[in-house]
Design a protein around this motif. Structure first.
Motif, PDB file in Angstrom:
ATOM      1  N   ALA A  86     115.895  73.416  67.826  1.00  0.00           N
ATOM      2  CA  ALA A  86     115.388  74.723  67.401  1.00  0.00           C
ATOM      3  C   ALA A  86     115.831  75.019  65.972  1.00  0.00           C
ATOM      4  O   ALA A  86     115.067  75.533  65.158  1.00  0.00           O
ATOM      5  N   ARG A  87     117.080  74.680  65.668  1.00  0.00           N
ATOM      6  CA  ARG A  87     117.623  74.933  64.336  1.00  0.00           C
ATOM      7  C   ARG A  87     116.845  74.152  63.288  1.00  0.00           C
ATOM      8  O   ARG A  87     116.485  74.663  62.234  1.00  0.00           O
ATOM      9  N   ALA A  88     116.555  72.874  63.584  1.00  0.00           N
ATOM     10  CA  ALA A  88     115.843  72.041  62.616  1.00  0.00           C
ATOM     11  C   ALA A  88     114.410  72.515  62.432  1.00  0.00           C
ATOM     12  O   ALA A  88     113.791  72.266  61.401  1.00  0.00           O
ATOM     13  N   PHE A  89     113.867  73.203  63.447  1.00  0.00           N
ATOM     14  CA  PHE A  89     112.472  73.646  63.364  1.00  0.00           C
ATOM     15  C   PHE A  89     112.339  74.903  62.512  1.00  0.00           C
ATOM     16  O   PHE A  89     111.265  75.198  61.990  1.00  0.00           O
ATOM     17  N   GLU A  90     113.441  75.634  62.373  1.00  0.00           N
ATOM     18  CA  GLU A  90     113.391  76.911  61.674  1.00  0.00           C
ATOM     19  C   GLU A  90     112.869  76.780  60.231  1.00  0.00           C
ATOM     20  O   GLU A  90     111.970  77.533  59.839  1.00  0.00           O
ATOM     21  N   PRO A  91     113.384  75.829  59.416  1.00  0.00           N
ATOM     22  CA  PRO A  91     112.838  75.692  58.059  1.00  0.00           C
ATOM     23  C   PRO A  91     111.354  75.366  58.066  1.00  0.00           C
ATOM     24  O   PRO A  91     110.599  75.854  57.201  1.00  0.00           O
ATOM     25  N   VAL A  92     110.932  74.584  59.045  1.00  0.00           N
ATOM     26  CA  VAL A  92     109.513  74.242  59.133  1.00  0.00           C
ATOM     27  C   VAL A  92     108.705  75.509  59.394  1.00  0.00           C
ATOM     28  O   VAL A  92     107.674  75.763  58.762  1.00  0.00           O
ATOM     29  N   LEU A  93     109.204  76.350  60.319  1.00  0.00           N
ATOM     30  CA  LEU A  93     108.507  77.597  60.641  1.00  0.00           C
ATOM     31  C   LEU A  93     108.404  78.488  59.406  1.00  0.00           C
ATOM     32  O   LEU A  93     107.359  79.098  59.157  1.00  0.00           O
ATOM     33  N   ARG A  94     109.496  78.544  58.638  1.00  0.00           N
ATOM     34  CA  ARG A  94     109.463  79.398  57.440  1.00  0.00           C
ATOM     35  C   ARG A  94     108.437  78.898  56.440  1.00  0.00           C
ATOM     36  O   ARG A  94     107.720  79.678  55.830  1.00  0.00           O
ATOM     37  N   ALA A  95     108.365  77.576  56.320  1.00  0.00           N
ATOM     38  CA  ALA A  95     107.375  77.001  55.398  1.00  0.00           C
ATOM     39  C   ALA A  95     105.963  77.347  55.860  1.00  0.00           C
ATOM     40  O   ALA A  95     105.096  77.670  55.052  1.00  0.00           O
ATOM     41  N   VAL A  96     105.742  77.304  57.171  1.00  0.00           N
ATOM     42  CA  VAL A  96     104.409  77.627  57.697  1.00  0.00           C
ATOM     43  C   VAL A  96     104.131  79.118  57.500  1.00  0.00           C
ATOM     44  O   VAL A  96     103.026  79.513  57.084  1.00  0.00           O
ATOM     45  N   GLU A  97     105.131  79.946  57.766  1.00  0.00           N
ATOM     46  CA  GLU A  97     104.953  81.398  57.641  1.00  0.00           C
ATOM     47  C   GLU A  97     104.589  81.793  56.221  1.00  0.00           C
ATOM     48  O   GLU A  97     103.900  82.789  56.001  1.00  0.00           O
ATOM     49  N   LEU A 133      99.081  70.760  57.079  1.00  0.00           N
ATOM     50  CA  LEU A 133      99.627  69.406  57.186  1.00  0.00           C
ATOM     51  C   LEU A 133     100.420  69.063  55.925  1.00  0.00           C
ATOM     52  O   LEU A 133     101.486  68.445  55.990  1.00  0.00           O
ATOM     53  N   ASP A 134      99.868  69.500  54.802  1.00  0.00           N
ATOM     54  CA  ASP A 134     100.539  69.254  53.528  1.00  0.00           C
ATOM     55  C   ASP A 134     101.884  69.993  53.494  1.00  0.00           C
ATOM     56  O   ASP A 134     102.901  69.437  53.081  1.00  0.00           O
ATOM     57  N   VAL A 135     101.866  71.247  53.967  1.00  0.00           N
ATOM     58  CA  VAL A 135     103.092  72.051  53.994  1.00  0.00           C
ATOM     59  C   VAL A 135     104.147  71.363  54.869  1.00  0.00           C
ATOM     60  O   VAL A 135     105.315  71.253  54.506  1.00  0.00           O
ATOM     61  N   LEU A 136     103.712  70.864  56.015  1.00  0.00           N
ATOM     62  CA  LEU A 136     104.647  70.199  56.914  1.00  0.00           C
ATOM     63  C   LEU A 136     105.205  68.931  56.291  1.00  0.00           C
ATOM     64  O   LEU A 136     106.383  68.606  56.446  1.00  0.00           O
ATOM     65  N   GLU A 137     104.356  68.204  55.595  1.00  0.00           N
ATOM     66  CA  GLU A 137     104.826  66.970  54.974  1.00  0.00           C
ATOM     67  C   GLU A 137     105.932  67.270  53.971  1.00  0.00           C
ATOM     68  O   GLU A 137     106.946  66.572  53.912  1.00  0.00           O
ATOM     69  N   GLN A 138     105.721  68.359  53.194  1.00  0.00           N
ATOM     70  CA  GLN A 138     106.750  68.731  52.234  1.00  0.00           C
ATOM     71  C   GLN A 138     108.028  69.199  52.933  1.00  0.00           C
ATOM     72  O   GLN A 138     109.116  69.081  52.381  1.00  0.00           O
ATOM     73  N   ALA A 139     107.878  69.725  54.154  1.00  0.00           N
ATOM     74  CA  ALA A 139     109.064  70.183  54.894  1.00  0.00           C
ATOM     75  C   ALA A 139     109.750  69.025  55.615  1.00  0.00           C
ATOM     76  O   ALA A 139     110.695  69.237  56.367  1.00  0.00           O
ATOM     77  N   GLY A 140     109.256  67.819  55.420  1.00  0.00           N
ATOM     78  CA  GLY A 140     109.944  66.662  55.986  1.00  0.00           C
ATOM     79  C   GLY A 140     109.348  66.164  57.283  1.00  0.00           C
ATOM     80  O   GLY A 140     109.973  65.378  57.992  1.00  0.00           O
ATOM     81  N   VAL A 141     108.151  66.646  57.636  1.00  0.00           N
ATOM     82  CA  VAL A 141     107.501  66.176  58.860  1.00  0.00           C
ATOM     83  C   VAL A 141     106.193  65.513  58.450  1.00  0.00           C
ATOM     84  O   VAL A 141     105.152  66.160  58.368  1.00  0.00           O
ATOM     85  N   PRO A 142     106.216  64.218  58.175  1.00  0.00           N
ATOM     86  CA  PRO A 142     105.051  63.571  57.585  1.00  0.00           C
ATOM     87  C   PRO A 142     103.925  63.319  58.579  1.00  0.00           C
ATOM     88  O   PRO A 142     102.789  63.141  58.191  1.00  0.00           O
ATOM     89  N   ASP A 143     104.227  63.306  59.877  1.00  0.00           N
ATOM     90  CA  ASP A 143     103.240  62.791  60.825  1.00  0.00           C
ATOM     91  C   ASP A 143     102.772  63.865  61.805  1.00  0.00           C
ATOM     92  O   ASP A 143     102.558  63.592  62.968  1.00  0.00           O
ATOM     93  N   ALA A 144     102.618  65.105  61.327  1.00  0.00           N
ATOM     94  CA  ALA A 144     102.243  66.199  62.229  1.00  0.00           C
ATOM     95  C   ALA A 144     100.748  66.163  62.525  1.00  0.00           C
ATOM     96  O   ALA A 144      99.991  65.427  61.904  1.00  0.00           O
ATOM     97  N   ARG A 145     100.350  66.970  63.510  1.00  0.00           N
ATOM     98  CA  ARG A 145      98.919  67.084  63.864  1.00  0.00           C
ATOM     99  C   ARG A 145      98.585  68.568  63.990  1.00  0.00           C
ATOM    100  O   ARG A 145      99.435  69.374  64.367  1.00  0.00           O
TER     101      ARG A 145
END
Lengths: 537, 234
Positions: A86-97, A133-145
């Motif tokens: 959950a902690r690691a997902f938080e920065p990803v969520l902020r990037a998406v938000e 997808l681009d936002v996620l890649e920059q947040a360190g998740v290259p292979d999202a869907r």
């Protein structure tokens, strides 16, 4: 038909990605190289998620750790840690938000956003998917869907079935039901019982579409409220479409923490009564909550608000888990002073509630069994139901106490090859390895045509295979025997569950054997391998 | 018959209900109750039936232990099976066990006796599998609870291991003769079991020959010569 649109972001194998982002798995592969080192995240001895390299080496979800390690010697095994995930997902969520407001978390690694806003802002749903997808890649998740559909369930399935390139899939408005219809019925597992898809398959319902075509009344009668919800989802009537729903403040709970607490376990312990009241309050109105907003306010007025969706419905323990995950996500600068729990999506509970199933057991029986369940776990206590099948172990199904007894395969219609009564009094849950030899001491081997190389003269249960004390040790001469009867079941799948051979090995047969001491056994044989399947003791 | 003044009658009623509550709590008066028992087994047991508050030790045969459960279960009592991971439910159903009222706890964890203790009172008969050594004090405590709450315990242990301490009766299968199987042909059609029952009441053990089970999966005394039955079943 709902005019809402939902966009779901899915990070495959999130536990692995989270571990790598968190630095837990940083090894010679180094940061940014999660694809190179084979990594597996395990929970209670079972593989929960694997990295691409590990998958290439044959490691699969659901394997025992030992088995996984034997398939891939250099496998890095990490412990499952929901808080860290959950902690690691938080920065990803902020990037998406930052690009799409109104994010709701389904679980760490998967979130939903209302698609209309994002689409109009970013220039269409496809464009929004590509941007995210681009936002996620920059947040360190290259292979999202990314998946876009009317309801969150369909959108998540769209994301899970999206091709690697372009990485997104858009289901047209009103197209949820036809889209879901083609998917295998297993995708309903998180909504239904874990065992239910297996059952549906046995009933001949292989796709979500076939399940959706059933009459709603029949589904409710057989599967209870969770079945009713799964059925609505399968038909594309997902009421929990993302975003824009009015909260139901009168059903919510607010807890002021005085003094403010900064340790997550303290906060969770303090919230337990409120979470129970929340669920009980809803149950009092015959409702269950499927979407919950958790607002954490700290001592200095800072706040973190998150919306959580649940595949079935929230129990008190689920509510507390979400609070724990949200606390683990961080974002507060001071101890927590106030927690708001707001149910935003509620649904009627359906025709059935727990405790009424199974013919209305007496209260004190139910209480005693629930007490034992709380000590040993939900699946430790139950009843058994006899259905169809050939092997003795296939014919009974264990139903945990409180679950609705699932209809099993019909017992009557022909099951050629099933054993005639009397039936064995002990049926091993896992067949025990055994050795059977002929009179001259040569091993008895079953050929492809179902005949034995030598008649069995002596047998023994192998060392370490003996399931309980009191099993005979050493060789025992055979007094009488019969068989082999072919038991060529499920050879078309490589489902190793219940298959003692651990893989598709073809021909299986059963034998009944009586030893000189008068004990009677049911043996299984495949080529030169033998197992004790059951005992008449 | 004297009519008590109202306040005295009230006090008497209060005293009676307090006594009843104490009885319920401490179980001083829970009567031993005879349970429905399969006729084939009833004659062998002390008192002619399975009784609540008693412990029955069964050695070396899950089928015999299950048969003890079958009578009460068929009569509608709630039963439990604790620590028998491979309990043959279908065979049990054949003997008359009502599976919908039979609760299974295949793996009772590290403290099986505590799990049995939690079920005593709620269930009428509890079958417990091999649980390792049960100390005398723990057994005594459990027996007291069985008496208070009106539950019978059937303890099934493998052959050769010590039987449950303080059992009312000890049952064992001392010989099995399986029918129907030849040298590579036929199939099992039944077993004639030599059953021995030793109880504290009588010095001499009771012996009987039972179909355990017969060709239909039921338990019955051996009355007709075995060969005829085999021919009929075959």
């Amino acid at each position: 038909m709902s005019t809402r649109r939902t966009l779901v972001l899915w990070c495959p194998d999130w536990p692995v990605t989270a571990a790598v982002l968190g630095g837990q798995g940083a090894g010679p592969g180094g940061p940014g190289g999660p694809g190179r080192r084979p990594v597996a995240v395990v929970d209670r001895g079972q593989v929960l998620a694997v990295s691409p390299a590990a998958r290439a080496a044959g490691v699969r979800r659901g394997l025992r750790v030992r088995e996984a390690q034997s398939r891939c010697a250099e496998l890095v095994v990490l412990r499952h840690d929901p808080g860290a995930e959950a902690r690691a997902f938080e920065p990803v969520l902020r990037a998406v938000e930052a690009v799409a407001p109104g994010v709701q978390v389904l679980r760490p690694g998967t979130c939903a956003v209302p698609a209309r806003g994002a689409a109009s802002y970013l220039g269409g749903e496809t464009a929004a998917a590509a941007v995210l997808l681009d936002v996620l890649e920059q947040a360190g998740v290259p292979d999202a869907r990314v998946g876009v559909a009317d309801g969150p369930f369909s959108a998540e399935q769209a994301a899970r079935t999206a091709e690697r390139l372009p990485g997104y899939q858009v289901v047209p408005t009103g197209g949820d039901r036809p889209f879901l219809a083609g998917l295998p019925v297993e995708v309903l597992a998180p909504v239904l019982d874990p065992d239910a898809p297996d059952l549906l398959r046995r009933l001949g319902l292989r796709t979500v579409g076939a399940f959706a075509d059933l009459a709603p009344g029949d589904v409710l009668a057989r599967f209870g409220s969770s079945g009713g919800r799964a059925h609505r989802l399968a038909r594309g009537d997902d009421v929990a479409a993302a975003g824009g729903r009015a909260p139901l403040p009168e059903l919510g709970r607010t807890v002021e923490l005085d003094p403010p607490l900064d340790r997550a376990d303290q906060v969770v312990a303090t919230l337990r009564p409120a979470a129970e009241q929340l669920v009980a309050g809803l149950a009092g109105q015959v409702l269950v909550c499927t979407g919950l907003r958790v607002e954490l306010t700290d001592d200095l007025g800072g706040a973190v608000s998150r919306r959580w969706l649940h595949p079935r419905f929230f129990t008190a323990a689920d509510v507390l888990d979400r609070v724990r995950w949200q606390l683990a996500g961080g974002g507060l600068g001071a101890p927590v002073a106030r927690v708001d729990l707001l149910p935003e999506d509620v649904e009627p509970q359906g025709a059935h509630t727990e405790g009424l199933w199974g013919g209305g057991p007496d209260d004190h029986v139910h209480q005693a069994l629930t007490r034992v369940q709380s000590r040993l776990g939900h699946r430790a206590v139950g009843t058994s139901v006899v259905g169809g099948g050939r092997g003795p172990a296939d014919r009974t199904t264990f139903v945990p106490w409180g679950d609705r007894p699932l209809p099993t395969r019909p017992g009557e219609p022909p099951w050629p090859g099933r054993l005639p009564p009397p039936l064995p009094s002990t049926v091993l849950t896992r067949p025990a390895q055994a050795t059977v030899v002929g009179a001259a001491g040569s091993p008895a081997v079953l050929d492809d045509r179902g005949t034995l190389s030598v008649p069995p003269a002596r047998f023994r249960v192998d060392e370490g295979g003996r399931p309980a004390a009191g099993w005979p040790v050493g060789w025992q001469p055979v007094q009488a025997w019969a068989g082999p009867w072919p038991a060529d079941e499920r050879w078309w799948t490589d489902d190793t569950r219940g298959h003692p051979t651990g893989g598709p090995t073809g021909f299986l047969a059963r034998l009944q054997v009586v030893g000189v001491d008068g004990s009677a056994w049911l043996l299984l044989v495949s080529a030169g391998h033998w197992w004790v399947e059951a005992r008449y003791d | 018959m004297t009519v008590l003044p109202p306040e005295l009658a009230e006090r008497l009623a209060a005293a009676r209900s307090a006594a009843a509550r104490a009885d319920r709590r401490f179980g001083t008066t829970t009567a031993r109750r005879a349970l429905e028992t399969l006729p084939a087994l009833a004659a062998l047991l002390p008192g002619g039936a399975l009784h609540t508050g008693s412990v029955y030790s069964v050695q070396g045969s899950v089928a015999l232990a299950t048969a003890l459960l079958a009578g009460p279960s068929a009569a509608g009592e709630w039963c439990g099976v604790v620590g028998v991971p491979g309990f043959g439910a279908e065979a049990a159903a054949g003997m008359g066990v009502d599976l919908s009222r039979t609760v299974l706890v295949p793996d009772p964890g590290a403290e099986p006796v505590a799990v049995v203790d939690a079920l005593v009172g709620a269930l009428t008969v509890v079958l417990v599998g091999p649980v390792g050594r049960v100390g005398g004090a723990a057994a005594e405590r459990l027996t007291a609870r069985l008496r208070q709450r009106g539950t019978a315990l059937v303890a099934c242990t493998p052959l050769g291991s010590p039987s449950w301490p303080q059992s009312t009766a000890e049952l064992a299968v001392t010989g099995s003769d399986w029918q129907g199987l030849g040298d590579g042909h036929g199939h099992l059609t039944g077993r004639v079991a030599e059953v021995v029952v030793q109880s504290r009441r009588s010095a001499r053990p009771q012996r009987a020959r039972l179909w355990l089970p017969d060709h239909e999966g039921r338990v019955a005394p051996v009355t007709t010569p075995v060969e005829q039955v085999v021919r009929a079943a075959g």
